[in-house]
Design an enzyme around this catalytic site. Sequence first.
Site, PDB file in Angstrom:
ATOM      1  N   LEU A   1       3.140 -18.482 -11.336  1.00 36.65           N
ATOM      2  CA  LEU A   1       3.876 -18.162 -10.108  1.00 36.65           C
ATOM      3  C   LEU A   1       3.788 -16.654  -9.840  1.00 36.65           C
ATOM      4  O   LEU A   1       3.540 -15.871 -10.745  1.00 36.65           O
ATOM      5  CB  LEU A   1       5.343 -18.586 -10.279  1.00 36.65           C
ATOM      6  CG  LEU A   1       5.576 -20.081 -10.540  1.00 36.65           C
ATOM      7  CD1 LEU A   1       7.047 -20.336 -10.889  1.00 36.65           C
ATOM      8  CD2 LEU A   1       5.176 -20.907  -9.322  1.00 36.65           C
TER       9      LEU A   1
ATOM     10  N   GLY B   1     -13.025   2.247   2.265  1.00 38.80           N
ATOM     11  CA  GLY B   1     -11.649   2.099   2.747  1.00 38.80           C
ATOM     12  C   GLY B   1     -10.709   2.953   1.921  1.00 38.80           C
ATOM     13  O   GLY B   1     -10.784   2.959   0.688  1.00 38.80           O
TER      14      GLY B   1
ATOM     15  N   GLU C   1     -14.569   6.421   4.174  1.00 39.27           N
ATOM     16  CA  GLU C   1     -13.520   5.983   5.108  1.00 39.27           C
ATOM     17  C   GLU C   1     -14.034   6.146   6.539  1.00 39.27           C
ATOM     18  O   GLU C   1     -14.507   7.220   6.920  1.00 39.27           O
ATOM     19  CB  GLU C   1     -12.245   6.816   4.880  1.00 39.27           C
ATOM     20  CG  GLU C   1     -11.184   6.690   5.968  1.00 39.27           C
ATOM     21  CD  GLU C   1     -10.678   5.274   6.196  1.00 39.27           C
ATOM     22  OE1 GLU C   1     -10.221   4.661   5.232  1.00 39.27           O
ATOM     23  OE2 GLU C   1     -10.748   4.786   7.350  1.00 39.27           O
TER      24      GLU C   1
ATOM     25  N   HIS D   1      21.057  17.955  -9.459  1.00 36.26           N
ATOM     26  CA  HIS D   1      20.143  18.992  -9.946  1.00 36.26           C
ATOM     27  C   HIS D   1      19.954  18.842 -11.446  1.00 36.26           C
ATOM     28  O   HIS D   1      20.931  18.601 -12.145  1.00 36.26           O
ATOM     29  CB  HIS D   1      20.729  20.375  -9.636  1.00 36.26           C
ATOM     30  CG  HIS D   1      19.912  21.493 -10.186  1.00 36.26           C
ATOM     31  ND1 HIS D   1      18.717  21.882  -9.622  1.00 36.26           N
ATOM     32  CD2 HIS D   1      20.100  22.291 -11.281  1.00 36.26           C
ATOM     33  CE1 HIS D   1      18.211  22.884 -10.324  1.00 36.26           C
ATOM     34  NE2 HIS D   1      19.037  23.149 -11.334  1.00 36.26           N
TER      35      HIS D   1
END
Length: 472
Positions: A38, A181, A204, A451
């Site tokens: 699954l 890509g 690309e 912080h």
Amino acid sequence: MKDYDVIIVGAGTGGYVAAIRAAQLGLSVAVVEKQKSLGGTCLLWGCIPTKALLEHAHALKIVQHAKDWGVTGAAGPIGIDMIQVHARKDRIVGGLTRGVEFLFKKNKIDWIKGTARLSGQGAVDVYEGDTQTLRARKEIIVATGSAPRGVPGIEIDRKRIITSDEAIHLPEVPKSIAIMGSGAVGVEFASIFRRFGSEVTIVELLPRLVPVEDEAVSAELEKSFRKQGITSHTGAKVTRAAATGDGVEVDVQLADGTAKSLRVDYLLVATGRGPVTSGLEIERLGVQMDRGYVTVDETYRTNVPGISAIGDVITVAGVPGHPQLAHVSSAEGIIAAERIAGHETRALNYGHVPGCTYCDPEIGSVGLTEQRAKERGFDVRVGTFPFGVLGRAKMAGDTDGFVKIVADKKYDEVLGVHMIGLRSTELVAEATLALRLESTVEELIRTIHAHPTMAEAVGEAAHAAHGAAIHL
Ligand SMILES: Cc1cc2nc3c(=O)[nH]c(=O)nc-3n(C[C@H](O)[C@H](O)[C@H](O)COP(=O)(O)OP(=O)(O)OC[C@H]3O[C@@H](n4cnc5c(N)ncnc54)[C@H](O)[C@@H]3O)c2cc1C
């Protein structure tokens, strides 16, 4: 014939989450899934195994810099053992898929192991595997997902010219790989293979890497990839790819029109994914389709009563470019299940979907880019804060990147937040909530950021949007 309230076809992150939600709300549920496990694309070939490999790449990066960290004992040639990498990745995937099986048992969801088609009037015909006909009293949900999509003229042989499905299982570190890509899948594999030691070339078609992201993010990624030795050809096109026995010849037309030939071990085609509906026979029932995707409304109903669809396989009427993401499919599954159980539902705001890309440096973004905000006519104000100034980034030795906030000047509303660098895929959660709550920049400024954390950059970018970052 066994009856259920809801029958779901496909147990990816859309289908299995819809099943659990429907069962939680008291509905009887069966899920038909043809794979041995699954979880669908996300667990088996997508989110989980890729991020597992990226964690290995990160571990390797730390060891490569062992001297800087004062870690001794790591002298000698440092490399990556792919047998161990895959064994660990497979253990993670196995644990998670068994987790979904456990959740099915806990929620009394039946997993029917097989391949299904819809045969009309609530009937689901399982024609391969555990063959039988099931009947849905209330609704069938189609959640059959997506699969890698090729490019005309490039023949994917799955041996040398491969998709992400094969790249995730490569038993060796390629000496060289070209990637077609530079969307999330392309740049994530670029980071993995480069860190493992491959020569990586990205081709690309559009003028910049990660073209859906804010332009500043693309520029930062290109700069960082260059530093890491990844070659990127943007505005470039693969004109021919031919697999030979032990590699691939790739012809590229570069942005300036010149031709370039590459000889690489593998070509990874990462140009997008298309819907999986073959064999479902859904069109035969009159379900409206759009370029192969199942058309649904904002609560995921098709035009045929009793048939819904969610996840990568859908296009939502009125929503351009439905995002193919695990968290989107799950959110859609929950809405569909709640509607079927008779609960009031609210449409998803697709403008508030966070996008995470786990390349190095990683990217997190939500909402409008600066350019899109301007195109929509907003009087835009921008605040940017570099991670390099943060103590936490310095401690981690990872100071590339920034947080950029795009806001509307008139009402001070946050329209988009874009970040690249360490922990960006986690920091985007705060930005997503800010958009969901229609926050102003002022509210982000007044939100206390602990912080030392990377999250301080979100607060500081908000200060910067008002013209006054504290630490710049
Ligand atoms: C390399 C890679 C990395 C990714 N990384 C991320 C990430 O980091 N984050 C993110 O959000 N998304 C990521 N994605 C996208 C994400 O995996 C998908 O958006 C998500 O899995 C879609 O879920 P789905 O349920 O719609 O479909 P799927 O997960 O594709 O599931 C569909 C299921 O239906 C089954 N099925 C199909 N037809 C039938 C049938 N007729 N009968 C029975 N069963 C059938 C299939 O076997 C499959 O298990 C990644 C994808 C890839 C390829």
